[in-house]
Design an enzyme around this catalytic site. Structure first.
Site, mmCIF file in Angstrom:
data_model
loop_
_atom_site.group_PDB
_atom_site.id
_atom_site.type_symbol
_atom_site.label_atom_id
_atom_site.label_comp_id
_atom_site.label_asym_id
_atom_site.label_seq_id
_atom_site.Cartn_x
_atom_site.Cartn_y
_atom_site.Cartn_z
ATOM 1 N N ASP A 122 0.823 -1.211 0.000
ATOM 2 C CA ASP A 122 0.000 0.000 0.000
ATOM 3 C C ASP A 122 0.860 1.265 0.000
ATOM 4 O O ASP A 122 1.945 1.292 0.576
ATOM 5 C CB ASP A 122 -0.917 -0.014 1.230
ATOM 6 C CG ASP A 122 -2.045 0.988 1.087
ATOM 7 O OD1 ASP A 122 -2.368 1.381 -0.045
ATOM 8 O OD2 ASP A 122 -2.608 1.390 2.119
ATOM 9 N N GLY A 123 0.310 2.303 -0.625
ATOM 10 C CA GLY A 123 0.950 3.625 -0.582
ATOM 11 C C GLY A 123 1.598 4.045 -1.880
ATOM 12 O O GLY A 123 2.219 5.115 -1.945
ATOM 13 N N TRP B 198 2.766 7.871 -2.652
ATOM 14 C CA TRP B 198 4.203 8.078 -2.921
ATOM 15 C C TRP B 198 4.367 8.941 -4.176
ATOM 16 O O TRP B 198 5.166 9.873 -4.205
ATOM 17 C CB TRP B 198 4.872 6.720 -3.114
ATOM 18 C CG TRP B 198 6.358 6.768 -3.290
ATOM 19 C CD1 TRP B 198 7.317 6.629 -2.326
ATOM 20 C CD2 TRP B 198 7.068 6.974 -4.527
ATOM 21 N NE1 TRP B 198 8.567 6.732 -2.873
ATOM 22 C CE2 TRP B 198 8.441 6.944 -4.223
ATOM 23 C CE3 TRP B 198 6.672 7.182 -5.847
ATOM 24 C CZ2 TRP B 198 9.433 7.103 -5.188
ATOM 25 C CZ3 TRP B 198 7.656 7.361 -6.824
ATOM 26 C CH2 TRP B 198 9.016 7.311 -6.481
ATOM 27 N N SER C 195 -6.621 -6.194 -6.240
ATOM 28 C CA SER C 195 -7.734 -6.818 -5.521
ATOM 29 C C SER C 195 -8.980 -6.893 -6.400
ATOM 30 O O SER C 195 -9.067 -6.220 -7.444
ATOM 31 C CB SER C 195 -8.050 -6.019 -4.255
ATOM 32 O OG SER C 195 -8.794 -4.872 -4.585
ATOM 33 N N ARG D 185 -10.892 1.488 -9.885
ATOM 34 C CA ARG D 185 -9.956 2.581 -10.190
ATOM 35 C C ARG D 185 -10.093 3.024 -11.646
ATOM 36 O O ARG D 185 -10.790 2.391 -12.422
ATOM 37 C CB ARG D 185 -8.533 2.110 -9.891
ATOM 38 C CG ARG D 185 -8.392 1.810 -8.428
ATOM 39 C CD ARG D 185 -6.986 1.474 -8.041
ATOM 40 N NE ARG D 185 -6.961 1.297 -6.592
ATOM 41 C CZ ARG D 185 -5.909 1.521 -5.831
ATOM 42 N NH1 ARG D 185 -4.782 1.908 -6.363
ATOM 43 N NH2 ARG D 185 -5.985 1.340 -4.532
ATOM 44 N N ASN E 203 -10.176 -3.479 -6.881
ATOM 45 C CA ASN E 203 -9.351 -2.475 -7.566
ATOM 46 C C ASN E 203 -9.858 -2.122 -8.974
ATOM 47 O O ASN E 203 -9.407 -1.140 -9.568
ATOM 48 C CB ASN E 203 -7.881 -2.915 -7.637
ATOM 49 C CG ASN E 203 -7.137 -2.776 -6.334
ATOM 50 O OD1 ASN E 203 -6.163 -3.481 -6.067
ATOM 51 N ND2 ASN E 203 -7.568 -1.846 -5.480
ATOM 52 N N GLU F 70 -0.095 -13.154 12.267
ATOM 53 C CA GLU F 70 0.369 -11.969 12.993
ATOM 54 C C GLU F 70 0.307 -10.785 12.025
ATOM 55 O O GLU F 70 0.624 -10.929 10.841
ATOM 56 C CB GLU F 70 1.812 -12.160 13.475
ATOM 57 C CG GLU F 70 1.982 -13.291 14.463
ATOM 58 C CD GLU F 70 1.217 -13.052 15.768
ATOM 59 O OE1 GLU F 70 1.165 -11.895 16.217
ATOM 60 O OE2 GLU F 70 0.671 -14.030 16.314
ATOM 61 N N GLY G 124 0.194 5.107 -4.650
ATOM 62 C CA GLY G 124 -0.425 6.331 -5.168
ATOM 63 C C GLY G 124 0.047 7.558 -4.389
ATOM 64 O O GLY G 124 0.426 8.575 -4.981
ATOM 65 N N ARG H 77 -5.759 -2.182 8.085
ATOM 66 C CA ARG H 77 -6.852 -3.106 7.759
ATOM 67 C C ARG H 77 -6.331 -4.165 6.795
ATOM 68 O O ARG H 77 -5.263 -4.014 6.197
ATOM 69 C CB ARG H 77 -8.035 -2.350 7.149
ATOM 70 C CG ARG H 77 -7.675 -1.487 5.977
ATOM 71 C CD ARG H 77 -8.888 -0.804 5.350
ATOM 72 N NE ARG H 77 -8.471 0.194 4.386
ATOM 73 C CZ ARG H 77 -8.444 1.511 4.605
ATOM 74 N NH1 ARG H 77 -8.837 2.008 5.746
ATOM 75 N NH2 ARG H 77 -8.018 2.329 3.660
ATOM 76 N N LEU H 78 -7.139 -5.215 6.621
ATOM 77 C CA LEU H 78 -6.725 -6.333 5.760
ATOM 78 C C LEU H 78 -7.156 -6.153 4.303
ATOM 79 O O LEU H 78 -6.603 -6.796 3.408
ATOM 80 C CB LEU H 78 -7.295 -7.656 6.282
ATOM 81 C CG LEU H 78 -6.575 -8.256 7.486
ATOM 82 C CD1 LEU H 78 -7.264 -9.538 7.930
ATOM 83 C CD2 LEU H 78 -5.112 -8.550 7.156
HETATM 84 C C1 FPP Z 1 -1.801 -0.170 -3.488
HETATM 85 O O1 FPP Z 1 -1.368 1.169 -3.356
HETATM 86 C C2 FPP Z 1 -1.165 -0.792 -4.653
HETATM 87 C C3 FPP Z 1 -1.842 -1.407 -5.664
HETATM 88 C C4 FPP Z 1 -3.305 -1.532 -5.693
HETATM 89 C C5 FPP Z 1 -1.139 -1.986 -6.831
HETATM 90 C C6 FPP Z 1 0.168 -2.663 -6.521
HETATM 91 C C7 FPP Z 1 0.748 -3.198 -7.773
HETATM 92 C C8 FPP Z 1 2.061 -3.238 -8.066
HETATM 93 C C9 FPP Z 1 3.127 -2.792 -7.140
HETATM 94 C C10 FPP Z 1 2.489 -3.805 -9.390
HETATM 95 C C11 FPP Z 1 2.500 -5.289 -9.309
HETATM 96 C C12 FPP Z 1 2.895 -5.879 -10.585
HETATM 97 C C13 FPP Z 1 3.467 -7.102 -10.728
HETATM 98 C C14 FPP Z 1 3.922 -7.544 -12.047
HETATM 99 C C15 FPP Z 1 3.687 -7.978 -9.549
HETATM 100 P P1 FPP Z 1 -2.407 2.333 -3.659
HETATM 101 O O2 FPP Z 1 -2.420 2.579 -5.132
HETATM 102 O O3 FPP Z 1 -3.733 1.997 -3.070
HETATM 103 O O4 FPP Z 1 -1.749 3.529 -2.906
HETATM 104 P P2 FPP Z 1 -2.521 4.735 -2.167
HETATM 105 O O5 FPP Z 1 -3.232 4.151 -0.985
HETATM 106 O O6 FPP Z 1 -1.398 5.640 -1.769
HETATM 107 O O7 FPP Z 1 -3.447 5.349 -3.183
#
Ligand code: FPP
Length: 244
Positions: free
Chosen positions: A26-27, A31, A71, A77, A74, A209, A29, A196-197
């Site tokens: 998480d994070g 970042w 997920s 989005r 997701n 854990e 976006g 949260r999960l």
């Molecule tokens: C959650 O952060 C991140 C995601 C929903 C996507 C994660 C996907 C990747 C890192 C790419 C994976 C790809 C492969 C090939 C394994 P967020 O977008 O919800 O961040 P935020 O809470 O800051 O908005």
């Protein structure tokens, strides 16, 4: 892909290691937004963090590590963001075959793959096939995964083959979930401030854990994984029993 940060160590100095670690990445976006970049830039950096942490998990000798990449929720989005993550899967997963081969890493996926694009599914299939004999760390990409959805699909798989009126049991769900051969998750780590999960590994996390961190996922590296493992080693796991 150059991930620039090397593993912090080449030895495994843990007495108590989780067999299976789950990571809610998480994070990404936030970042990117903090740097006035598009959210997709955060996912790109998040992918690099996943590679760094995978390498460290492999060096330490963690048997299974699951990354929550996408997920069942997701899909809400933007079209552009969803397409970008699917494209990362389609173009980057198999693209790391040399890395998996060098480190003896097996790759599996978990989730409802039927809804993915054809190129993403093809890349997943090719990667799983190419790494199936590797015996080191098993990296599981949870994609179009939802804990609730996995339980429903498990029950439906069972109903499709059920021949008598036998009741559904704990063993039924375990047997018909996506990866019955993978042990339940021992430790779930969530960077990015939220606690949260988010529908991650709901069945398997019954006695996991949980550890939460403020650091956003793209900033994660070997030392963060080791901090989580240090914290895990201090936890007393009783699985509903009493202290001994
Ligand atoms: C959650 O952060 C991140 C995601 C929903 C996507 C994660 C996907 C990747 C890192 C790419 C994976 C790809 C492969 C090939 C394994 P967020 O977008 O919800 O961040 P935020 O809470 O800051 O908005």
């Amino acid at each position: 892909m150059d991930t620039s940060k090397e593993p912090s160590s080449t030895s495994n100095d843990y007495d108590v290691l989780p067999r299976h670690v789950g990571i809610i990445m998480d994070g990404n976006g936030r970042w990117a937004t903090k740097r006035s970049l598009p959210r997709t830039a955060g996912h790109w950096e998040g992918l690099k963090a996943a590679k760094r942490v995978t390498l460290e998990a492999s060096v330490i000798g963690i048997p299974y590590i699951t990354f929550y990449a996408f997920s069942t929720e997701n899909w809400k989005r933007s079209t552009q963001e969803v397409a970008y993550i699917m494209d990362l899967l389609a173009t980057r997963l198999f693209g790391e075959l040399d890395f998996y081969t060098k480190h003896n890493i097996r790759v599996l996926t978990r989730g409802d793959l039927s809804k993915l694009s054809e190129p993403a599914r093809a890349a997943i299939e090719a990667t799983e096939r190419a790494t199936r004999e590797f015996t080191g760390t098993c990296v599981i990409i949870a994609v179009n995964h939802g804990g609730q959805d996995e339980i429903v699909r498990a029950v439906n798989r069972w109903l499709a083959v059920r021949t008598s009126q036998e009741p559904c049991t704990l063993e039924t769900i375990r047997t018909y979930c996506d990866l019955p051969q993978v042990p339940p998750v021992d430790l779930i780590v969530r960077p990015g401030c939220e606690k949260r999960l988010s529908n991650f590994l709901l069945w398997d996390s019954a006695y996991a854990e949980l550890i939460f961190y403020d650091t956003l996922w793209p900033d994660w590296g070997p030392k963060h994984l080791r901090l989580a493992l240090d914290e895990y080693a201090k936890r007393a796991r009783r699985f509903g029993g009493v202290p001994t």
